[in-house]
Design an enzyme around this catalytic site. Structure first.
Site, PDB file in Angstrom:
ATOM      1  N   ARG A 180      48.630  11.773  34.528  1.00  0.00           N
ATOM      2  CA  ARG A 180      48.109  11.928  33.454  1.00  0.00           C
ATOM      3  C   ARG A 180      48.313  13.549  32.913  1.00  0.00           C
ATOM      4  NH1 ARG A 180      46.388   8.833  28.455  1.00  0.00           N
ATOM      5  NH2 ARG A 180      47.575  10.503  27.100  1.00  0.00           N
ATOM      6  N   CYS A 239      39.634  13.029  27.236  1.00  0.00           N
ATOM      7  CA  CYS A 239      40.909  12.305  27.238  1.00  0.00           C
ATOM      8  C   CYS A 239      41.952  12.152  26.558  1.00  0.00           C
ATOM      9  CB  CYS A 239      40.166  11.090  27.666  1.00  0.00           C
ATOM     10  SG  CYS A 239      39.521  10.670  26.003  1.00  0.00           S
TER      11      CYS A 239
END
Length: 289
Positions: A180, A239
Site C-alpha cells: 500500500r 497509516c
C-alpha cells in the site's frame, strides 16, 4: 497491584482480571459488523466491546479521513458510561494483531490515563494460555468516575504535515504494508501511494509470527535503525486512517523510545485533496538519518 502501561501478557491478565477494565476492540475494516459478531461468539469474561467506527472515532467527513479522533469530552463520557473508574487498569485486545487495541491505548493516553496496556498477542494469546471465554454480554457496570486529564501523547494535523514537506524537521513513518505504501493493491482509499518523504515501517514488523511483540532488545534495535539520527519526538506516525499507526507508537513506547506523534487523518485525509502531493514507489531515505 502492579500496573501495566504498554503490554501485558495473557498470564499477567489472568492474575488481575477481576480488577481490570477489559476492552474488546475487535474489528475488520472490510466488514464493520465482524467485530461485534466475534465478540458475541466469545470474549474475555467481563470484557466490554468498543467499535472502531462508533466508539473510537467520530463521524468522517469528505476531507478528514476515515477515522477522525472522537470528541475528547464525549469519549470521556462514553468511558464513564461503560463503567471505567478513575485510575483503573485498562486492558485492550483485538483479534487482528493489535492495531484496534492500540487505538484505544492511544486514545486513553490522549485523555491522560496512564494505566492502560494492550494484551500481547490478543485474543489468540488469551485462548492459547488457557483463558476462559464468555459469550453472554456482561451486565452493565455502574457508571464510572473516570476523568480526562492533560494528554500524555501528541498529534499533528494536516497543515503540520504540509509544512514539514518544506522544513523536514520531522520524519513521517507510514505503518501500512509495503504494498500500500508503494501504491499497489489499494482497496480502502481513492488514491494510491504515500506522502512525500515518508518511510515505511509496517506495523506487523513489530510482531513475531504468533502475533506477540518481538523481544525488547531486538525491537529497539530495529526502531533505532528507522529513527537514524532522529529523536522520538521528531517522529510522526501515520497509516491509512490513524489506527495501525498507534501500534507503532505503542512499540516505540514499549522499547523506551516514547514521545512520537500521531497524524490521525493519515493517508485517507491526505489523499482526499488532489492538490496535495503524493508518491508511488519504494522507500525514500530520510535525509537526516
Amino acid at each position: 497491584m502492579t500496573y501495566h502501561h504498554t503490554l501485558i501478557s495473557a498470564s499477567q491478565l489472568q492474575e488481575i482480571l477481576s480488577e481490570a477494565f477489559v476492552a474488546d476492540c475487535s474489528h475488520e475494516l472490510s466488514d464493520p459488523a465482524a467485530g461485534a459478531h466475534d465478540y458475541a461468539s466469545g470474549h474475555i469474561p467481563g470484557a466490554v466491546h468498543f467499535h472502531l467506527d462508533r466508539d473510537l472515532s467520530s463521524s468522517p467527513g469528505r476531507h478528514n479521513g476515515r477515522h477522525p479522533l472522537p470528541d475528547r469530552d464525549a469519549f470521556a463520557a462514553l468511558l464513564r458510561a461503560r463503567g471505567l473508574r478513575d485510575g483503573q487498569q485498562v486492558i485492550a485486545y483485538d483479534r487482528a494483531q493489535g492495531p484496534y487495541a492500540a487505538r484505544l491505548w492511544w486514545l486513553l493516553r490522549w485523555l491522560g490515563h496512564e494505566r492502560v496496556a494492550v494484551l500481547d498477542g490478543g485474543w489468540q494469546a488469551w485462548i492459547a494460555a488457557g483463558g476462559t471465554s464468555q459469550t453472554e454480554t456482561p451486565a452493565p457496570r455502574p457508571v464510572g468516575d473516570f476523568q480526562a486529564r492533560p494528554a500524555l501523547v501528541g498529534f499533528v494535523q494536516v497543515g503540520d504535515v504540509l509544512a514539514n514537506l518544506r522544513h523536514g524537521q520531522r520524519l513521517l513513518v507510514d505503518a501500512r504494508s509495503p504494498e500500500r505504501y508503494a501504491g499497489q493493491g489499494e482497496t480502502l482509499d481513492p488514491r494510491a501511494g504515500h506522502i512525500p518523504g515518508a518511510v515505511c515501517r509496517f506495523f506487523r514488523n513489530n510482531l513475531q509470527s504468533d502475533g506477540r511483540f518481538k523481544p525488547v532488545d531486538a525491537l529497539r534495535t530495529e526502531w533505532l535503525a528507522v529513527l537514524g539520527k532522529r529523536k522520538p519526538h521528531e517522529i510522526v506516525n501515520q497509516c491509512g486512517s490513524g489506527v495501525s499507526a498507534c501500534l507503532n507508537i505503542l512499540a516505540l513506547d514499549h522499547v523506551g523510545l516514547g514521545g512520537s506523534l500521531l497524524y490521525p487523518g493519515s493517508w485517507s485525509e491526505w489523499c482526499a485533496d488532489r492538490d496535495r502531493p503524493m508518491v508511488s514507489g519504494t522507500q525514500i531515505e530520510d535525509p537526516a538519518a
